[in-house]
Write an enzyme that holds these catalytic residues in place. Structure first.
Site, PDB file in Angstrom:
ATOM      1  N   TRP A  34       3.598  74.866  17.870  1.00 50.47           N
ATOM      2  CA  TRP A  34       3.288  74.198  19.130  1.00 50.47           C
ATOM      3  C   TRP A  34       2.399  75.078  20.002  1.00 50.47           C
ATOM      4  CZ3 TRP A  34       8.270  71.478  21.405  1.00 50.47           C
ATOM      5  CH2 TRP A  34       8.649  70.454  20.514  1.00 50.47           C
ATOM      6  N   THR A  75       8.968  56.171  40.353  1.00 51.98           N
ATOM      7  CA  THR A  75       8.133  57.157  39.656  1.00 51.98           C
ATOM      8  C   THR A  75       6.732  56.563  39.500  1.00 51.98           C
ATOM      9  OG1 THR A  75       8.597  56.237  37.493  1.00 51.98           O
ATOM     10  CG2 THR A  75      10.106  57.925  38.282  1.00 51.98           C
ATOM     11  N   GLU A  84      13.337  62.083  39.705  1.00 53.21           N
ATOM     12  CA  GLU A  84      14.702  61.819  39.263  1.00 53.21           C
ATOM     13  C   GLU A  84      15.700  62.869  39.763  1.00 53.21           C
ATOM     14  OE1 GLU A  84      11.959  61.508  37.559  1.00 53.21           O
ATOM     15  OE2 GLU A  84      12.025  59.840  36.152  1.00 53.21           O
ATOM     16  N   LYS A 106       0.594  69.862  18.769  1.00 48.41           N
ATOM     17  CA  LYS A 106       1.267  70.210  17.509  1.00 48.41           C
ATOM     18  C   LYS A 106       0.218  70.569  16.470  1.00 48.41           C
ATOM     19  CE  LYS A 106       4.982  67.376  19.054  1.00 48.41           C
ATOM     20  NZ  LYS A 106       4.498  66.537  20.176  1.00 48.41           N
TER      21      LYS A 106
HETATM   22  P1  ADP Z   1       5.814  61.330  38.778  1.00 48.91           P
HETATM   23  O1  ADP Z   1       4.406  61.815  38.796  1.00 48.91           O
HETATM   24  O2  ADP Z   1       6.135  60.398  37.659  1.00 48.91           O
HETATM   25  O3  ADP Z   1       6.354  60.884  40.075  1.00 48.91           O
HETATM   26  P2  ADP Z   1       7.257  63.639  39.307  1.00 48.91           P
HETATM   27  O4  ADP Z   1       6.503  63.787  40.561  1.00 48.91           O
HETATM   28  O5  ADP Z   1       8.674  63.309  39.334  1.00 48.91           O
HETATM   29  O6  ADP Z   1       6.591  62.578  38.404  1.00 48.91           O
HETATM   30  O7  ADP Z   1       6.950  64.878  38.399  1.00 48.91           O
HETATM   31  C1  ADP Z   1       7.879  65.483  37.544  1.00 48.91           C
HETATM   32  C2  ADP Z   1       7.214  66.320  36.473  1.00 48.91           C
HETATM   33  O8  ADP Z   1       6.191  67.152  37.023  1.00 48.91           O
HETATM   34  C3  ADP Z   1       8.140  67.291  35.810  1.00 48.91           C
HETATM   35  O9  ADP Z   1       8.948  66.694  34.834  1.00 48.91           O
HETATM   36  C4  ADP Z   1       7.160  68.307  35.233  1.00 48.91           C
HETATM   37  O10 ADP Z   1       6.603  67.880  34.018  1.00 48.91           O
HETATM   38  C5  ADP Z   1       6.075  68.348  36.260  1.00 48.91           C
HETATM   39  N1  ADP Z   1       6.274  69.518  37.116  1.00 48.91           N
HETATM   40  C6  ADP Z   1       6.868  69.571  38.313  1.00 48.91           C
HETATM   41  N2  ADP Z   1       6.849  70.830  38.797  1.00 48.91           N
HETATM   42  C7  ADP Z   1       6.240  71.598  37.870  1.00 48.91           C
HETATM   43  C8  ADP Z   1       5.931  72.992  37.764  1.00 48.91           C
HETATM   44  N3  ADP Z   1       6.219  73.861  38.726  1.00 48.91           N
HETATM   45  N4  ADP Z   1       5.308  73.423  36.644  1.00 48.91           N
HETATM   46  C9  ADP Z   1       5.001  72.570  35.649  1.00 48.91           C
HETATM   47  N5  ADP Z   1       5.262  71.258  35.698  1.00 48.91           N
HETATM   48  C10 ADP Z   1       5.875  70.766  36.783  1.00 48.91           C
END
Ligand code: ADP
Length: 544
Positions: free
Chosen positions: A445, A186, A331, A440
């Site tokens: 929210w 990640t 994940e 918040k």
């Molecule tokens: P990282 O940047 O740590 O690699 P990921 O690429 O796994 O993270 O991104 C996952 C997160 O991206 C999700 O938990 C969510 O918050 C956000 N995300 C992914 N798709 C969407 C979506 N369509 N709309 C809003 N948020 C999104």
């Protein structure tokens, strides 16, 4: 009583074997780092995959469980590594070059990569890490002799020379489908990146999942252009799913900019595109500038961040393309939900359809979802109650790599995504915010995502970010940061007047700041932590 069907394990090598066998003439087209467009077929790819598997085994003794890193764009040689490495029972560790150098060093050492395959563009990264990667025995540069760079790397090997004399047949071993196939870290906005170790089974099931008609609907009639990188969450699984069904693949290489993509789309006529909102913004802006319409793109998948309604509308109305909103995370391999319609939605007005498309959609079969309050109690699926979005299923992780001692899942075996969401009676989820980004205000929210989406609906806004900042009375209030479009004459009042037509009054930002740029993570998301550091006391300072 046990069933009496064959125990065929779900493995990755058969995906490319099958593509070569039944779709051998289907093309894989790549824009290369060296410049020219490269094209060949699944049959050609499979031959070279076997040559690479032979080379990895005979030159480096790579086999079951060994980690092989890649630092590469979306292209045919990277594609070959996907199958040669995992097919041999080794683990493909895709390294995200956009991580900070210290993070790249950390993950190479944490994964204990033995060999790294690297594109020309990223050779300087490894040069900077020379002497700091004790487990790395060799670096293979993904190019031919003519394009080999001058490099300070010792042990640098030319990819084409490495595979040239190898036999084009390799007996891919059959093993337990739960064997590790690939590893992706990640981007970790705080602390060290965490490794997600996928299995052959999870990747094959995920491929079935994303090919289904109600998810990305990938078929043998499609040509797929994954702009999402193969160096992060396996380009949303498309390099596995496309050979599964025999879809043509179009790889953009290093050109992810609007003009580069527009040219490739015009040349190769993909029917499905996949990318994050910022990439689509650049493409749409460029197409506007040159007054061109995309032809034949059935679906543009968007995910990684929320897709604003303005973008959904523009794809549909200007280009006849359905913007397919998807949600997921590293994940989860990564796809969790897709926003496609049900029969009952087909008669809706176009406006109502656009509204629905702003949701992240329904869980792809294989992923189970629920929302809970902070005590873990289930919340109703009524489209109003919002809470912690939790998931489980065969392509959701149960633990991070080499952090197996940590308890990650809740008592009932669910993984908390860190997102706050609603789920409606039809099963459509809507992301309200990341739990750490939600604002918040008083006891209530406010969704920073909803405010950002509303702000980018203004024609003079190029990009927007909303963060919660300290407030003496309300605890937190929204602060809006805006990058205006070139030549725009937008001011604070104009922005607030517009927002007032879009959101309830008490959501209106307490201030608007115009900026030239906004910070992003390695995966293109707004880096709100940085913004909070810089502007967290903006309102209290102003009041004081
Ligand atoms: P990282 O940047 O740590 O690699 P990921 O690429 O796994 O993270 O991104 C996952 C997160 O991206 C999700 O938990 C969510 O918050 C956000 N995300 C992914 N798709 C969407 C979506 N369509 N709309 C809003 N948020 C999104």
């Amino acid at each position: 009583m046990r069933g009496q069907m064959m125990d065929t394990p779900l493995l990755i090598a058969p995906l490319i074997e099958t593509a070569a066998k039944f779709h051998g003439d289907v093309e894989i087209v790549s824009r290369t780092c060296e410049g020219p467009i490269h094209r060949y077929t699944y049959a050609d790819a499979y031959s070279r995959v076997q040559q690479l598997a032979n080379a990895l085994a005979s030159r480096f003794g790579i086999g079951m469980g060994d980690r092989v890193g890649t630092l590469a764009w979306n292209g045919y040689r990277h594609f070959e590594a996907y199958f040669a490495v995992s097919g041999s029972g080794a683990v493909l560790h895709t390294i995200n070059p956009r991580l900070f150098l210290e993070q790249i060093e950390y993950i190479i050492n944490h994964a204990e990569d033995r060999v790294i395959l690297v594109d020309l563009t990223f050779v300087p990264i490894l040069e900077k890490l020379a002497g700091k990667m004790p487990t790395v025995e060799a670096v293979v540069i993904l190019t031919d002799r003519a394009n080999m760079p001058e490099t300070t790397l010792v042990n640098a090997i030319c990819y084409e020379e490495l595979i040239a004399d190898q036999p084009a047949s390799f007996d891919f071993p059959r093993f337990d489908e739960n064997t590790a196939s690939s590893l992706c870290y990640t981007s970790g906005t705080t602390g060290n990146p965490k490794g997600v170790l996928y299995s052959h089974r999870s990747n094959v099931l995920h491929s079935y999942g994303i090919c289904m008609a109600d998810s990305l609907a990938v078929s043998a009639t499609d040509a797929v252009l994954p702009v999402v990188p193969m160096f992060h969450v396996n380009a949303w699984g498309l390099p596995y799913a496309c050979p599964m069904v025999g879809a043509k693949l179009v790889f953009p290489g290093p050109r992810l900019d609007g003009p580069g993509l527009a040219e490739l789309i015009e040349m190769e006529r993909p029917t499905i595109l996949a990318g994050v909102p910022t990439v689509w913004l650049a493409l749409l802006n460029h197409l506007d500038e040159i007054g061109r319409k995309m032809e034949g793109v059935r679906i543009a998948v968007v995910g990684g961040s929320a897709a604003p309604e303005a973008m959904i509308r523009k794809f549909q109305e200007k280009h006849g393309t359905f913007l397919l909103h998807a949600w997921g995370m590293t994940e989860m391999s990564p796809v969790g939900t897709t926003c496609t319609f049900k029969a009952k939605h087909l008669g809706l007005s176009q406006e109502a359809k656009y509204k629905l498309q702003t949701k992240i959609g329904k869980a792809v079969y294989g992923v189970d979802m629920r929302i809970t309050d902070s005590d873990g109690n289930n919340l109703p699926h009524d489209g109003v109650a919002f809470g912690h979005l939790k998931v489980r299923g065969p392509w959701v992780l149960k633990t991070y790599y080499r952090r197996e001692d940590e308890t990650l899942l809740d008592d009932d075996g669910w993984f908390d995504t860190g997102d706050i969401a609603t789920i409606d009676a039809d099963g459509y989820a809507q992301i309200v915010d990341r739990s750490k980004d939600v604002i918040k205000s008083g006891g209530e929210w406010i969704s920073s995502i909803d405010l950002e989406n509303a702000a980018v609906g203004h024609p003079d806004v190029k990009e927007a970010a909303v963060i919660g900042v300290a407030h003496d009375k309300w605890q937190e209030r929204p602060l809006l940061l805006v990058i205006p479009r070139e030549g725009a004459t937008l001011d604070k009042q104009g922005m607030l007047d517009y927002l007032e037509t879009q959101v309830v009054k008490w959501w209106l930002p307490d201030d608007v700041i115009f900026v030239d740029e906004l910070p992003h993570t390695a995966t293109g998301k707004l880096l709100k932590m940085k913004l909070r550091e810089a502007y967290g006391d903006w309102l209290t300072k102003k009041a004081g």
